[in-house]
Design a protein around this motif. Structure first.
Motif, PDB file in Angstrom:
ATOM      1  N   ALA A 159      -5.685  -1.550   1.290  1.00  0.00           N
ATOM      2  CA  ALA A 159      -5.367  -1.807   0.171  1.00  0.00           C
ATOM      3  C   ALA A 159      -6.513  -2.616  -0.881  1.00  0.00           C
ATOM      4  O   ALA A 159      -6.593  -2.557  -1.828  1.00  0.00           O
ATOM      5  CB  ALA A 159      -4.021  -2.557  -0.266  1.00  0.00           C
ATOM      6  N   LEU A 183       0.991  -1.250   0.068  1.00  0.00           N
ATOM      7  CA  LEU A 183       0.066   0.210   0.010  1.00  0.00           C
ATOM      8  C   LEU A 183       0.759   1.169  -0.096  1.00  0.00           C
ATOM      9  O   LEU A 183       1.936   1.328   0.841  1.00  0.00           O
ATOM     10  CB  LEU A 183      -0.863   0.028   1.411  1.00  0.00           C
ATOM     11  CG  LEU A 183      -2.035   1.314   1.171  1.00  0.00           C
ATOM     12  CD1 LEU A 183      -2.843   1.245   0.252  1.00  0.00           C
ATOM     13  CD2 LEU A 183      -2.446   1.298   2.628  1.00  0.00           C
ATOM     14  N   PRO A 225      -1.192  -0.788  -5.047  1.00  0.00           N
ATOM     15  CA  PRO A 225      -2.550  -0.149  -4.552  1.00  0.00           C
ATOM     16  C   PRO A 225      -2.244   1.111  -3.672  1.00  0.00           C
ATOM     17  O   PRO A 225      -1.106   1.318  -3.228  1.00  0.00           O
ATOM     18  CB  PRO A 225      -3.033  -1.199  -3.646  1.00  0.00           C
ATOM     19  CG  PRO A 225      -2.175  -2.527  -4.303  1.00  0.00           C
ATOM     20  CD  PRO A 225      -1.096  -2.259  -4.633  1.00  0.00           C
TER      21      PRO A 225
END
Length: 556
Positions: A350, A316, A333
């Motif tokens: 995410a 993330l 993400p």
């Protein structure tokens, strides 16, 4: 106040009945930050806690060094409840010094190395600090000499600790650590007179102008705050978090340092933002979480060689805005976030729906937070789907700025919700209420009586394929009073749009024509304040000076 063992004058504490409820409900963790670091070190003694350019420090080493420094500080005459000014950078020494203060009950006043006489003098006065920590090699500026001069002006500052420098003044941090044996340190720290409900740190309010106000944060609430954040972002003991911004910011402590101390995550420290180096560190150390709460994301989107780097370890990347564009650029993400030192953090994991991650700032990871959107200046909730001022209260929300009755009088609703001054809209995404940032109160252009929200226009301009980042400010106009000037940072090798091209693009996106900027200026980077935030007043001054010079030249 039964749970407060070491009260500090001017601090507004959580009422005892509410504090007991937070502890019983699990909203707070009944421990101190020093104790959770000791517990984490016992579980993971040989695991890296901190990875820096110069060395790696294990949890056992961090725990031992901070114990010894904490005991040394107490031997100097500092005591639990005393405050200490911090002017240090993103280094391992900063983490050791902070952890030592947390263990000794000394309250760090989280200033920055860029602060000077006005800020340090006022914060020394407000906080009543007795200690002073500086990093000698932060920059070419003589921070040690500056600290000495401030101590001469403010005699309450009695103990100077210098990291990463010579011994020309003050006490060397490494000498203090070396002077105390480990066993002696553990014995000295046993039974310290502070606990979970006592003050952990003095953070500073945000904003781009004016002197910062002091925000007290507390051991139990801070730990609970971070535990919920870690759950929101999926941070565990296996996580590796990259941090390249100031360690004294609240953001660094809630997103990186306390997750390390509480949860056993490893933190990779980067003393200065450098996009290529950042990407190399992600590759080399298999970083799982990275965050941008400053200028990182726009610089990253302007980095043309992104595909040369292996970012597969990243689970993330969280950013304040434009997560959709960033995700497209870096291929991992991304989610928007929102954070305020006064105690609210919004975000998305995410695996959240794209609409939530990209079109909103997410939601709080703490189930005990209460959020309202109110009509500005009132206590009236806005209708569903309408913009309103974000107001909140909860286990970690500010109860009051330090010794600041005037500021506190206007900071809260009658039932204790903190007024952020930020405008949001609520959106329900798969049954979850999320909040989208729309702008800030007073951050607008008043064009002949028509108010133009700067953030709204900036978001649309940033969709242009040539634009890496954009900031709208008001410029003087003899007819309308104000018009909008957009300052742009372009993507590498891309030409900036002129006013006509940009206007056509924006109206094509559905933006009202009167909102379109009437001047475009290109910069290599935006000016920042001493706390690393966008300095919009500097942009306003820049365009006002340009307009004045052009007017003078035209009249000649």
């Amino acid at each position: 106040m039964t749970g407060i063992r070491n009260p500090i004058s001017g601090v507004v504490y959580t009422p005892a009945d509410r504090a007991e409820r937070y502890l019983a409900d699990g909203a707070w963790i009944p421990s101190t930050v020093g104790d959770v670091l000791r517990a984490t070190a016992a579980r993971h003694p040989d695991k890296p806690a901190l990875i820096g350019d110069e060395r790696t420090v294990t949890f056992a080493e961090l725990d031992g060094s901070s114990d010894r420094l904490a005991a040394a500080l107490l031997a100097l005459g500092l005591a639990a409840g005393d405050r200490a000014i911090f002017q240090m950078g993103t280094t391992i020494e900063t983490v050791i010094a902070l952890a030592a203060c947390f263990k000794a009950g000394i309250v760090p006043v989280c200033t920055l190395p860029q602060h000077r006489e006005v800020e340090i003098g006022e914060l020394a006065r407000q906080s009543g600090a007795r200690g002073y920590f500086v990093q000698a090699d932060f920059s070419r500026f003589d921070l040690v000499g500056f600290a000495v001069s401030m101590m001469e002006r403010h005699p309450g500052l009695q103990h100077l600790v210098v990291a990463r420098g010579g011994r020309s003044a003050g006490l060397a941090l490494e000498d203090l650590i070396a002077a105390v044996p480990a066993e002696t340190a553990r014995d000295r720290l046993a039974g310290m007179p502070f606990g979970p409900q006592d003050v952990l740190t003095f953070q500073l309010s945000g904003g781009t102008t004016g002197l910062p106000k002091i925000i007290p944060r507390f051991h139990a609430e801070y730990l609970g705050h971070v535990r919920h954040l870690m759950g929101l972002y999926g941070m565990t003991a296996d996580s590796r978090i990259l941090w390249s911004l100031p360690l004294l910011h609240n953001a660094a402590q809630v997103y990186a340092l306390v997750p390390m101390m509480l949860g056993g995550a490893t933190v990779v420290l980067m003393p200065k933002v450098d996009i290529r180096r950042m990407l190399e560190l992600i590759e080399a150390h298999r970083v799982t979480h990275a965050l941008s709460v400053g200028p990182i994301a726009p610089q990253l989107m302007g980095y043309a060689d992104i595909r040369r780097h292996d970012l597969s370890s990243l689970r993330l990347f969280a950013t304040m805005s434009r997560a959709d564009t960033l995700e497209e650029h870096i291929g991992v993400p991304c989610s928007n976030l929102y954070g305020i030192t006064e105690g609210l953090l919004l975000g998305s994991p995410a695996d959240a729906p794209t609409e939530r991650r990209h079109r909103t700032q997410g939601t709080s990871g703490c189930p005990f937070d209460e959020i309202r959107l109110l009509e500005p200046g009132t206590e009236t909730p806005v209708p569903p789907g309408q913009m309103g001022e974000l107001c909140f209260r909860g286990p970690s929300s500010l109860r009051g700025y330090l010794d600041s009755a005037a500021a506190n009088a206007g900071a809260f609703t009658s039932d204790g919700f903190y007024r952020t001054g930020d405008i949001m809209t609520a959106h329900v995404v798969e049954g979850q209420t999320c909040y989208a940032f729309e702008g800030r109160l007073r951050d607008n252009v008043n064009r002949g009586g028509e108010k133009i929200g700067c953030e709204e226009v900036e978001a649309y301009v940033s969709r242009h394929p040539s634009v890496a980042d954009a900031k709208l400010v008001a410029m003087p106009d003899p007819v309308y009073g104000e018009k909008g000037c957009i300052f742009i940072i372009t993507r590498p090798g891309m030409p900036a749009p002129d006013v006509q091209e940009l206007g056509a693009f924006l109206t094509g996106c559905g933006l009202a024509k009167y909102k379109c900027p009437e001047r475009v200026e290109v910069l290599d980077e935006f000016p920042l304040t001493r706390v690393g935030k966008l300095n919009k007043p500097a942009l306003k001054t820049l365009i006002a000076d340009m307009v004045a010079a052009e007017s003078t030249a035209g009249a000649a």
